[in-house]
Design a protein around this motif. Structure first.
Motif, PDB file in Angstrom:
ATOM      1  N   THR A  78       0.836  -1.200   0.000  1.00  0.00           N
ATOM      2  CA  THR A  78       0.000   0.000   0.000  1.00  0.00           C
ATOM      3  C   THR A  78       0.865   1.241   0.000  1.00  0.00           C
ATOM      4  OG1 THR A  78      -1.693  -1.186   1.237  1.00  0.00           O
ATOM      5  CG2 THR A  78      -1.851   1.200   1.204  1.00  0.00           C
ATOM      6  N   SER A  79       0.507   2.220  -0.850  1.00  0.00           N
ATOM      7  CA  SER A  79       1.259   3.465  -0.914  1.00  0.00           C
ATOM      8  C   SER A  79       0.302   4.604  -1.163  1.00  0.00           C
ATOM      9  CB  SER A  79       2.285   3.394  -2.050  1.00  0.00           C
ATOM     10  OG  SER A  79       2.930   4.626  -2.217  1.00  0.00           O
ATOM     11  N   THR A  80       0.518   5.709  -0.469  1.00  0.00           N
ATOM     12  CA  THR A  80      -0.335   6.878  -0.644  1.00  0.00           C
ATOM     13  C   THR A  80       0.476   8.045  -1.163  1.00  0.00           C
ATOM     14  OG1 THR A  80      -1.725   6.160   1.187  1.00  0.00           O
ATOM     15  CG2 THR A  80      -1.922   8.445   0.496  1.00  0.00           C
ATOM     16  N   GLY A 147       3.824   1.766 -10.062  1.00  0.00           N
ATOM     17  CA  GLY A 147       4.915   1.122  -9.361  1.00  0.00           C
ATOM     18  C   GLY A 147       5.098   1.647  -7.958  1.00  0.00           C
ATOM     19  N   GLY A 148       4.000   1.839  -7.217  1.00  0.00           N
ATOM     20  CA  GLY A 148       4.127   2.286  -5.838  1.00  0.00           C
ATOM     21  C   GLY A 148       3.112   3.313  -5.396  1.00  0.00           C
ATOM     22  N   CYS A 149       2.216   3.733  -6.288  1.00  0.00           N
ATOM     23  CA  CYS A 149       1.197   4.726  -5.930  1.00  0.00           C
ATOM     24  C   CYS A 149      -0.213   4.173  -6.101  1.00  0.00           C
ATOM     25  CB  CYS A 149       1.375   5.992  -6.766  1.00  0.00           C
ATOM     26  SG  CYS A 149       2.935   6.837  -6.472  1.00  0.00           S
ATOM     27  N   GLY A 150      -0.367   2.897  -5.955  1.00  0.00           N
ATOM     28  CA  GLY A 150      -1.685   2.291  -6.048  1.00  0.00           C
ATOM     29  C   GLY A 150      -2.158   2.108  -7.480  1.00  0.00           C
ATOM     30  N   ILE A 151      -3.459   2.070  -7.646  1.00  0.00           N
ATOM     31  CA  ILE A 151      -4.068   1.892  -8.963  1.00  0.00           C
ATOM     32  C   ILE A 151      -4.491   3.253  -9.494  1.00  0.00           C
ATOM     33  CG2 ILE A 151      -6.006   0.893 -10.244  1.00  0.00           C
ATOM     34  CD1 ILE A 151      -5.918  -1.462  -8.311  1.00  0.00           C
ATOM     35  N   GLY A 152      -3.936   3.644 -10.634  1.00  0.00           N
ATOM     36  CA  GLY A 152      -4.285   4.908 -11.246  1.00  0.00           C
ATOM     37  C   GLY A 152      -5.602   4.814 -11.983  1.00  0.00           C
ATOM     38  N   SER A 153      -6.420   5.843 -11.864  1.00  0.00           N
ATOM     39  CA  SER A 153      -7.722   5.864 -12.517  1.00  0.00           C
ATOM     40  C   SER A 153      -7.865   7.115 -13.359  1.00  0.00           C
ATOM     41  CB  SER A 153      -8.835   5.824 -11.468  1.00  0.00           C
ATOM     42  OG  SER A 153     -10.099   6.069 -12.056  1.00  0.00           O
ATOM     43  N   SER A 154      -8.491   6.973 -14.510  1.00  0.00           N
ATOM     44  CA  SER A 154      -8.691   8.119 -15.398  1.00  0.00           C
ATOM     45  C   SER A 154      -9.550   9.186 -14.739  1.00  0.00           C
ATOM     46  CB  SER A 154      -9.341   7.658 -16.713  1.00  0.00           C
ATOM     47  OG  SER A 154     -10.582   7.030 -16.463  1.00  0.00           O
ATOM     48  N   PRO A 162       5.791   9.540  -7.690  1.00  0.00           N
ATOM     49  CA  PRO A 162       7.202   9.659  -7.312  1.00  0.00           C
ATOM     50  C   PRO A 162       7.882   8.314  -7.109  1.00  0.00           C
ATOM     51  CG  PRO A 162       5.825  11.113  -5.992  1.00  0.00           C
ATOM     52  CD  PRO A 162       4.909  10.196  -6.724  1.00  0.00           C
ATOM     53  N   ALA A 163       7.112   7.306  -6.670  1.00  0.00           N
ATOM     54  CA  ALA A 163       7.703   6.006  -6.348  1.00  0.00           C
ATOM     55  C   ALA A 163       8.362   5.348  -7.554  1.00  0.00           C
ATOM     56  CB  ALA A 163       6.638   5.077  -5.761  1.00  0.00           C
TER      57      ALA A 163
END
Length: 316
Positions: A78-80, A147-154, A162-163
């Motif tokens: 998990t990454s925020t 690669g470290g910021c969760g799941i990107g959504s449109s 940054p990760a």
């Protein structure tokens, strides 16, 4: 922007049309994963075999030691980052083949813009005795793993992680700028990408790390600092725009397109359109006037680092 004959970046990955990633965490089918091991335990408990307790003990020990995490749908991290949080799971459907090339006009345009930012920041960093490492650009549809910021959504719009030092863009935002936000023109989208690359510059310069450390110590000023981070990224986008102009590849009205885009995505403008009123304490990106102002400052000072300080001076 006169972009058709310019260099394309090699740091672009096209994931469009590959579907949205699964979010994991659901029940697994019987006979595999968590369902399979639970069935085994139930059968052992109902059995009369002398060695059942030894086997049950070994299975429980295996699960406690962490071996059961993968069996029960775990294994993610998990990454925020800037409100984009989620569990990152391996998703092979999201991996583009090596050597994939962007061939449509929208993708090629973004590839050219990225390449141009690479040239500008490589030069600008060298002038300040620094070394620039370009970010990667991922084009996707609907959603994608990072690669470290969760799941990107449109639905969240373009963002920088940054990760993994990557900019993520659903190209549908290109059309949203014109149709939804009233900011047409190719240089409006160029500004958006240049702004996200500005966040990468902040990552390389240590600004992102300073931001994270500060809000961890004082969470109450997170929104205020976030605004200053975003305005600095606008400043960097303005600096790149001056570089493009000096190359002679800007067209009449391009800077106005970028300024209109900056206005369209101001917190006050977005809140007025959505709710009919504004809540300044909730701002995270800055007002329309502030965003235009800091883009213009970057353009005026050609991205000079000494003029980029949004943290120790007034941002009005």
């Amino acid at each position: 922007m006169k972009w058709e004959d310019l260099r394309r970046s090699s740091n672009v990955e096209d994931r469009r049309g590959m579907g949205s990633p699964g979010r994991g965490g659901g029940s697994l089918p019987s006979g595999s994963g968590g369902g399979g091991i639970i069935n085994i335990l139930l059968m052992l408990l109902m059995s009369r075999g002398k060695g059942k307790w030894l086997i049950i003990g070994l299975l429980v020990l295996f699960m406690v030691a962490g071996g059961g995490s993968a069996l029960f749908g775990g294994g993610g991290t998990t990454s925020t980052e800037y409100g984009n949080s989620g569990v990152v799971f391996e998703d092979t459907t999201q991996k583009a083949e090596q050597g994939d090339q962007v061939t449509d006009a929208e993708g090629e345009f973004l590839s050219v813009v990225l390449a141009n930012t690479e040239d500008y920041w490589t030069q600008h960093f060298a002038e300040n005795n620094l070394q620039y490492t370009p970010p990667k650009l991922v084009l996707y549809t609907e959603g994608t793993n990072t690669g470290g910021c969760g799941i990107g959504s449109s639905s969240a719009g373009p963002f920088y992680c940054p990760a993994d030092q990557t900019v993520y863009i659903d190209v549908s935002f290109y059309r949203d700028l014109s149709q939804k936000y009233g900011a047409p023109g190719d240089f409006a989208m160029a500004y958006v990408l240049a702004h996200e690359v500005g966040h990468h510059v902040q990552q390389l310069l240590g600004t992102m790390d300073d931001y994270q450390k500060t809000i961890q110590q004082n969470p109450s000023i997170k929104n205020e600092l976030s605004v200053r981070v975003e305005l600095q990224a606008d400043y960097y986008a303005g600096g790149w725009s001056k570089y493009v102009e000096e190359q002679g590849i800007l067209e009449e009205g391009d800077i106005e397109e970028a300024l209109q885009a900056a206005f369209a995505v101001g917190d006050d403008t977005l809140q007025k359109e959505s709710y009919g009123y504004v809540v300044p304490d909730s701002f995270t990106h800055g007002t329309s006037a502030q965003r235009q102002e800091w883009f213009s400052r970057g353009y005026k000072y050609a991205g000079d680092f000494e003029q980029a300080d949004t943290f120790s001076q007034s941002i009005e």
